[in-house]
Scaffold this motif. Structure first.
Motif, PDB file in Angstrom:
ATOM      1  N   GLU A 212     129.908   7.666  25.676  1.00 47.08           N
ATOM      2  CA  GLU A 212     130.042   7.840  24.225  1.00 47.08           C
ATOM      3  C   GLU A 212     129.464   6.641  23.488  1.00 47.08           C
ATOM      4  O   GLU A 212     128.818   6.782  22.455  1.00 47.08           O
ATOM      5  CB  GLU A 212     131.517   7.988  23.847  1.00 47.08           C
ATOM      6  N   LYS A 213     129.718   5.456  24.025  1.00 41.37           N
ATOM      7  CA  LYS A 213     129.284   4.230  23.367  1.00 41.37           C
ATOM      8  C   LYS A 213     127.828   3.900  23.662  1.00 41.37           C
ATOM      9  O   LYS A 213     127.164   3.228  22.866  1.00 41.37           O
ATOM     10  CB  LYS A 213     130.186   3.067  23.811  1.00 41.37           C
ATOM     11  N   ASN A 214     127.331   4.350  24.819  1.00 41.43           N
ATOM     12  CA  ASN A 214     125.952   4.060  25.204  1.00 41.43           C
ATOM     13  C   ASN A 214     125.414   5.238  26.003  1.00 41.43           C
ATOM     14  O   ASN A 214     125.727   5.397  27.183  1.00 41.43           O
ATOM     15  CB  ASN A 214     125.883   2.771  26.044  1.00 41.43           C
ATOM     16  N   ARG A 216     122.707   5.764  27.299  1.00 40.23           N
ATOM     17  CA  ARG A 216     121.838   5.369  28.405  1.00 40.23           C
ATOM     18  C   ARG A 216     122.595   4.587  29.474  1.00 40.23           C
ATOM     19  O   ARG A 216     122.000   3.977  30.356  1.00 40.23           O
ATOM     20  CB  ARG A 216     120.661   4.537  27.871  1.00 40.23           C
ATOM     21  N   PHE A 217     123.902   4.606  29.396  1.00 41.74           N
ATOM     22  CA  PHE A 217     124.724   3.889  30.382  1.00 41.74           C
ATOM     23  C   PHE A 217     124.440   4.402  31.795  1.00 41.74           C
ATOM     24  O   PHE A 217     124.320   5.621  32.014  1.00 41.74           O
ATOM     25  CB  PHE A 217     126.203   4.090  30.040  1.00 41.74           C
ATOM     26  N   SER A 218     124.328   3.495  32.756  1.00 43.09           N
ATOM     27  CA  SER A 218     124.000   3.862  34.142  1.00 43.09           C
ATOM     28  C   SER A 218     125.273   4.116  34.943  1.00 43.09           C
ATOM     29  O   SER A 218     125.627   3.352  35.852  1.00 43.09           O
ATOM     30  CB  SER A 218     123.180   2.738  34.794  1.00 43.09           C
ATOM     31  N   GLY A 219     125.956   5.205  34.614  1.00 39.11           N
ATOM     32  CA  GLY A 219     127.244   5.491  35.244  1.00 39.11           C
ATOM     33  C   GLY A 219     127.180   5.641  36.747  1.00 39.11           C
ATOM     34  O   GLY A 219     128.116   5.268  37.456  1.00 39.11           O
ATOM     35  N   GLY A 220     126.062   6.190  37.249  1.00 39.90           N
ATOM     36  CA  GLY A 220     125.947   6.398  38.685  1.00 39.90           C
ATOM     37  C   GLY A 220     126.029   5.111  39.483  1.00 39.90           C
ATOM     38  O   GLY A 220     126.489   5.118  40.628  1.00 39.90           O
ATOM     39  N   ALA A 221     125.598   3.998  38.892  1.00 42.95           N
ATOM     40  CA  ALA A 221     125.630   2.718  39.600  1.00 42.95           C
ATOM     41  C   ALA A 221     127.057   2.206  39.787  1.00 42.95           C
ATOM     42  O   ALA A 221     127.328   1.460  40.736  1.00 42.95           O
ATOM     43  CB  ALA A 221     124.802   1.680  38.831  1.00 42.95           C
ATOM     44  N   TYR A 222     127.971   2.617  38.897  1.00 44.80           N
ATOM     45  CA  TYR A 222     129.340   2.084  38.924  1.00 44.80           C
ATOM     46  C   TYR A 222     130.385   3.106  39.361  1.00 44.80           C
ATOM     47  O   TYR A 222     131.559   2.767  39.521  1.00 44.80           O
ATOM     48  CB  TYR A 222     129.718   1.549  37.535  1.00 44.80           C
ATOM     49  N   GLU A 245     139.791   3.017  27.080  1.00 43.50           N
ATOM     50  CA  GLU A 245     138.875   2.350  26.150  1.00 43.50           C
ATOM     51  C   GLU A 245     138.669   0.895  26.564  1.00 43.50           C
ATOM     52  O   GLU A 245     137.542   0.381  26.544  1.00 43.50           O
ATOM     53  CB  GLU A 245     139.446   2.407  24.722  1.00 43.50           C
ATOM     54  N   ALA A 246     139.758   0.229  26.951  1.00 38.72           N
ATOM     55  CA  ALA A 246     139.666  -1.171  27.376  1.00 38.72           C
ATOM     56  C   ALA A 246     138.847  -1.300  28.658  1.00 38.72           C
ATOM     57  O   ALA A 246     138.018  -2.212  28.798  1.00 38.72           O
ATOM     58  CB  ALA A 246     141.065  -1.754  27.583  1.00 38.72           C
ATOM     59  N   HIS A 247     139.069  -0.380  29.595  1.00 35.47           N
ATOM     60  CA  HIS A 247     138.312  -0.410  30.843  1.00 35.47           C
ATOM     61  C   HIS A 247     136.829  -0.155  30.582  1.00 35.47           C
ATOM     62  O   HIS A 247     135.957  -0.763  31.220  1.00 35.47           O
ATOM     63  CB  HIS A 247     138.860   0.631  31.817  1.00 35.47           C
ATOM     64  N   ALA A 248     136.538   0.740  29.648  1.00 32.50           N
ATOM     65  CA  ALA A 248     135.139   1.037  29.318  1.00 32.50           C
ATOM     66  C   ALA A 248     134.446  -0.194  28.742  1.00 32.50           C
ATOM     67  O   ALA A 248     133.283  -0.474  29.063  1.00 32.50           O
ATOM     68  CB  ALA A 248     135.066   2.205  28.335  1.00 32.50           C
ATOM     69  N   GLU A 249     135.147  -0.936  27.911  1.00 39.44           N
ATOM     70  CA  GLU A 249     134.573  -2.160  27.343  1.00 39.44           C
ATOM     71  C   GLU A 249     134.232  -3.157  28.448  1.00 39.44           C
ATOM     72  O   GLU A 249     133.194  -3.823  28.410  1.00 39.44           O
ATOM     73  CB  GLU A 249     135.548  -2.789  26.340  1.00 39.44           C
ATOM     74  N   ARG A 250     135.109  -3.249  29.463  1.00 41.64           N
ATOM     75  CA  ARG A 250     134.836  -4.157  30.587  1.00 41.64           C
ATOM     76  C   ARG A 250     133.600  -3.694  31.359  1.00 41.64           C
ATOM     77  O   ARG A 250     132.774  -4.510  31.784  1.00 41.64           O
ATOM     78  CB  ARG A 250     136.029  -4.215  31.545  1.00 41.64           C
TER      79      ARG A 250
END
Length: 335
Positions: A212-214, A216-222, A245-250
């Protein structure tokens, strides 16, 4: 002389559990039972909602597996819209459907629909692309299997196979479902654990916030790291969302540090679409730890702290060209 080992026959054997398999033809309703019986009061209410939307109930029957009542209805196309918490529309998939339907000359694949809770028509958890294709073709009517229970839309969405999900699609669907539940006064006490089937995997909630925030976030890497550290919360979703939300910021902070490490790799002459997964794999403190039960899961914040430290100290000189070649051969790009 070597001592003979005791015969395997002397060891007590552990009996294998046999899978219980239903006898053919033993589950659900018979052909006659599907058409028998008086429709439930919910179907009567559904009929009124269909007619109020300008539609017409063509038939009502009991679906053959669970015996639940369903209405087959013709609905004005403009009275049916996708659920607001599902994936983004794929224009390519919509265009393919819009090209195929005229070739067949028929629309033979009803969507599933439930009454919109806000009272404005109907929503479909599995027909977004078919609705868009019909709209592009100028169609006036869509045939729908209308279900009396609106809450079933979440479960149907979890089972939707109309178009294969990638990680981003699934994570965005999950966070949208989560937010819809969290803001529904009727579901004030619902937790992630209560709807675990619909959400599928706990890390998808966190990754959904990241997307939601990005976009282009590379979710597959994490994904594998977050999957090892997240569990479904038993707190009301209104509160668990704050943690997500806090975990996403990290995670987004970590992604920035990893992106900087990737830039250092590129400066050192490496060119590959697999540089980010290589960095994440090198700084992942869980890679040599055997996965345990939920109560022994690694702590999310401590794991991300160690990964952040590793990303900031990442040394491109320790990466060899063959490491990049192996990563490319194995696969596992950024998403």
């Amino acid at each position: 002389m070597a001592k003979a080992k005791p015969a395997a026959a002397n060891k007590p054997s552990t009996p294998r559990k046999k899978k219980i398999k239903a006898e053919p033809g033993s589950v659900g309703l018979s052909v006659e039972e599907v058409a028998q019986g008086s429709p439930s009061p919910e179907v009567g209410k559904l009929r009124a909602q269909v007619e109020a939307a300008g539609g017409h109930v063509l038939a009502a029957y009991r679906e053959p597996f669970g015996g639940h009542w369903v209405a087959l209805a013709a609905l004005p196309l403009d009275q049916v819209k996708p659920t607001p918490y599902q994936r983004e529309l794929s224009k390519a998939h919509t265009d393919r459907l819009a090209a195929v339907i005229p070739k067949v000359g028929r629309f033979l694949d009803p969507v599933i629909a439930v009454a919109d809770p806000d009272g404005s028509g109907f929503i479909s958890p599995n027909g977004m692309h078919r609705l868009a294709a019909l709209g592009a073709l100028g169609a006036r009517t869509v045939i729908a299997l209308v279900i009396p229970e609106p809450e079933i839309a979440f479960r149907i969405l979890a089972l939707n196979t109309e178009k294969a999900h990638n990680l981003k699609d699934k994570a965005l669907e999950v966070i949208r479902m989560t937010r819809a539940i969290a803001t529904d006064p009727k579901k004030a006490g619902t937790s992630e654990a209560d709807v675990a089937f619909e959400l599928e995997q706990p890390q998808l909630v966190t990754l959904g916030v990241c997307y939601e925030k990005n976009a282009r976030f590379s979710g597959g890497a994490y994904n594998s790291v977050v999957a090892r550290t997240e569990v479904f919360s038993t707190e009301p979703m209104k509160h668990s969302l704050e943690l997500r939300e806090a975990h996403a910021e990290r995670l987004l902070e970590l992604d920035q540090a990893v992106t900087a490490a990737v830039a250092r790799l590129k400066e050192a002459g490496f060119t590959s679409g697999y540089l980010k997964p290589i960095v994440v794999a090198r700084i992942n403190p869980l890679r040599f730890i055997k996965a345990g039960k939920d109560d022994a899961r690694p702590d999310f914040d401590r794991t991300i702290d160690r990964m952040l430290d590793g990303a900031k100290k990442f040394d491109p000189a320790k990466v060899r060209a063959q490491d990049v070649a192996i990563a490319a051969a194995v696969g596992g790009g950024e998403d």
